[in-house]
Write an enzyme that holds these catalytic residues in place. Structure first.
Site, PDB file in Angstrom:
ATOM      1  N   HIS A 107      -1.505   6.354  -5.416  1.00 30.68           N
ATOM      2  CA  HIS A 107      -1.111   5.024  -5.913  1.00 30.68           C
ATOM      3  C   HIS A 107       0.271   4.612  -5.428  1.00 30.68           C
ATOM      4  O   HIS A 107       0.642   3.447  -5.532  1.00 30.68           O
ATOM      5  CB  HIS A 107      -1.139   5.013  -7.453  1.00 30.68           C
ATOM      6  CG  HIS A 107      -2.537   5.049  -8.002  1.00 30.68           C
ATOM      7  ND1 HIS A 107      -3.163   3.938  -8.523  1.00 30.68           N
ATOM      8  CD2 HIS A 107      -3.440   6.050  -8.075  1.00 30.68           C
ATOM      9  CE1 HIS A 107      -4.379   4.262  -8.914  1.00 30.68           C
ATOM     10  NE2 HIS A 107      -4.577   5.548  -8.658  1.00 30.68           N
ATOM     11  N   ASP A 111       7.279   0.009  -3.235  1.00 28.69           N
ATOM     12  CA  ASP A 111       6.241   0.047  -4.266  1.00 28.69           C
ATOM     13  C   ASP A 111       4.901   0.286  -3.584  1.00 28.69           C
ATOM     14  O   ASP A 111       4.659  -0.278  -2.510  1.00 28.69           O
ATOM     15  CB  ASP A 111       6.207  -1.311  -5.000  1.00 28.69           C
ATOM     16  CG  ASP A 111       5.885  -1.175  -6.484  1.00 28.69           C
ATOM     17  OD1 ASP A 111       5.199  -0.205  -6.839  1.00 28.69           O
ATOM     18  OD2 ASP A 111       6.311  -2.037  -7.265  1.00 28.69           O
TER      19      ASP A 111
END
Ligand code: ADQ
Length: 460
Positions: free
Chosen positions: A159, A367
């Site tokens: 992720h 991110d």
């Protein structure tokens, strides 16, 4: 059809509204097919208590999903979760070598917990189960399962970002982590850049060879790779936006800020999210575009996160001081430039807050994806949508090209983009929003889980 087994660090009750990207996404994939969800219970047992320390797996059936969880000892929790996952892998994978603490006890604890997960999971498995492991906490899980005889098909999804090879190589155990990844059949990343970083890393550090499209061979195994950018459940989010809680929130914010232009940031309080840089850029906006004084208000929600890791404590103090200074320097009796709230907002109310805002600031320094960006788009009124200012270093920037992309390290450039977003004509906002909406619908959470699982299922 094989049964789906999902493994992640934490599990949540799949019947409840989940907060957090991973929990929402995993719940979605499991509820569709039913299956088993395995992870840490969130509980720590007392090692001096013989009875509890021998405790096994807690199994609960909730609808069509079986939850199986294990408790951890205090030492395992500290070394595996705080020490290695959040004190080594999280900072390094977000390019923050300066914040990593490479204590060898952490690596040992990380390995021990992955072995514990493998041991406890194996007896629950059926021969044709398909296993989907999530995130950096569990990189070595497939290798540990294989070592005790598991022959099932196993996929892994990262992720968070995959760093470039030279950064990855700073982790003392990086060769072991790399070898462990080759025990999977499929490894999925958020973006194409992550696939490229992994490929270069495996070629340079493990002499991996490309043996087909998105296929690497090393350590006597062939690994399939791919980019599977995670999405949101757009329909669910749109219906949350029309729900009672969200509408109430919207009306409250609209009334409260009727004379103001509202800007919004929603994040976990994490150093990867670029919060101090965002406050600097907002300050620059007030300094250089004075028409925003007494007018623009930034609401920054930062939910508490990993508070027992030292770097998070430092960030909290830094944010308190930056927000205090900007309010002290620019605030008026009836206007405060920044409302900084160190709290979580209930998921049902969040869309109302998004919809009441003219501009969202999603400006992480790095991110994996960032789902706030996608939620903000989904919550807008298409006839008068707010504008997204998005960091080029968020995984979401690979897809969301019609947002205003910024470099969060460039304070002036970001302030300029915020000003452009605040003054953008309605037509342009509508066109950009329509294009962004199309993108998040095409690659939503259903697409994400089914494309990953279909590829895993079809591997010969
Ligand atoms: P996170 O770093 O947690 O996740 P992100 O994707 O931005 O980051 O947010 C996840 C969820 O948390 C969103 O649904 C958001 O609404 C919610 N959230 C965040 N702050 C909140 C707050 N203050 N109050 C209420 N809700 C809040 C990791 C990676 C990301 C990746 C996800 C999913 O770091 O890059 O997008 O996993 O893969």
């Amino acid at each position: 059809m094989s049964r789906l087994v999902v493994v992640s660090n934490r599990t949540v009750d799949p019947r409840k509204t989940a907060a957090g990207g991973l929990a929402v996404a995993v719940r979605e994939s499991l509820q569709r097919t039913g299956g088993l969800w395995f992870g840490w219970s969130g509980k720590i047992y007392d090692e001096s208590d013989e009875m509890t320390s021998r405790r096994g797996v807690h199994v609960q059936t909730l609808g069509n999903v079986t939850l199986a969880t294990v408790d951890l000892s205090q030492q395992d929790h500290d070394n595996y979760y705080l020490g290695y996952a959040n004190g080594v892998l999280w900072p390094v994978f977000h390019y923050r070598l300066d914040l990593a603490d490479f204590d060898t006890r952490f690596a040992a604890g990380y390995r021990r917990v992955n072995q514990l997960f493998a041991e406890k999971l194996l007896p629950l498995l059926r021969p044709d189960d398909i296993i989907w492991v999530h995130d950096y906490h569990l990189i070595p899980l497939a290798a540990e399962l294989r070592a005790i005889g598991c022959g099932n098909r196993i996929g892994f999804f990262l992720h968070i970002p995959m760093p470039p090879p030279m950064i990855m190589a700073a982790i003392p155990e990086h060769e072991w982590l790399m070898r462990s990844l080759f025990a999977y059949d499929l490894v999925g990343f958020q973006g194409q850049i992550d696939v490229e970083h992994f490929t270069h890393y495996a070629e340079s550090e493990a002499n991996a060879r490309q043996v087909g499209p998105q296929q690497l061979r090393a350590f006597n195994r062939t690994l399939r790779l791919g980019a599977y950018p995670i999405g949101i459940d757009v329909e669910e989010f749109v219906s949350l936006a029309n729900g009672k809680e969200a509408r109430e929130m919207f009306t409250r914010m609209r009334d409260e800020y009727s004379r103001r232009r509202l800007l919004l940031g929603v994040d976990r309080l994490d150093y990867s999210k670029g919060l101090p840089q965002r406050i600097h850029a907002f300050r620059e906006l007030l300094a250089h575009y004075p028409e925003n004084r007494d007018s623009a208000t930034l609401i920054q929600i930062a939910s508490p996160s990993r508070e027992s890791v030292a770097a998070y404590d430092d960030l909290r103090r830094q944010m308190d001081s930056l927000c205090g200074a900007i309010n002290g320097d620019y605030g008026e009796l009836d206007w405060m430039p920044v409302r900084y709230i160190h709290r979580h907002v209930a998921r049902k109310r969040l869309p109302g807050l998004y919809r009441a805002s003219k501009v969202a600031l999603v400006t992480p320094l790095r991110d994996g994806m960032n789902l706030v960006a996608k939620e903000f788009i989904a919550a807008q009124d298409p006839s008068d949508p707010g504008m997204l200012v998005l960091s080029r270093f968020a995984g979401a920037a690979e897809q969301l090209k019609e947002a205003l992309l910024v470099n969060p390290y460039d304070t002036q450039g970001t302030a300029h983009a915020i000003q452009r977003a605040l003054t953008m004509p309605l037509d342009e906002r509508r066109n950009r929003h329509a294009a962004l909406m199309k993108r998040i619908r095409e690659h939503d959470v259903h697409w994400w889980s089914s494309s990953f699982l279909d590829t895993l299922q079809d591997i010969p």
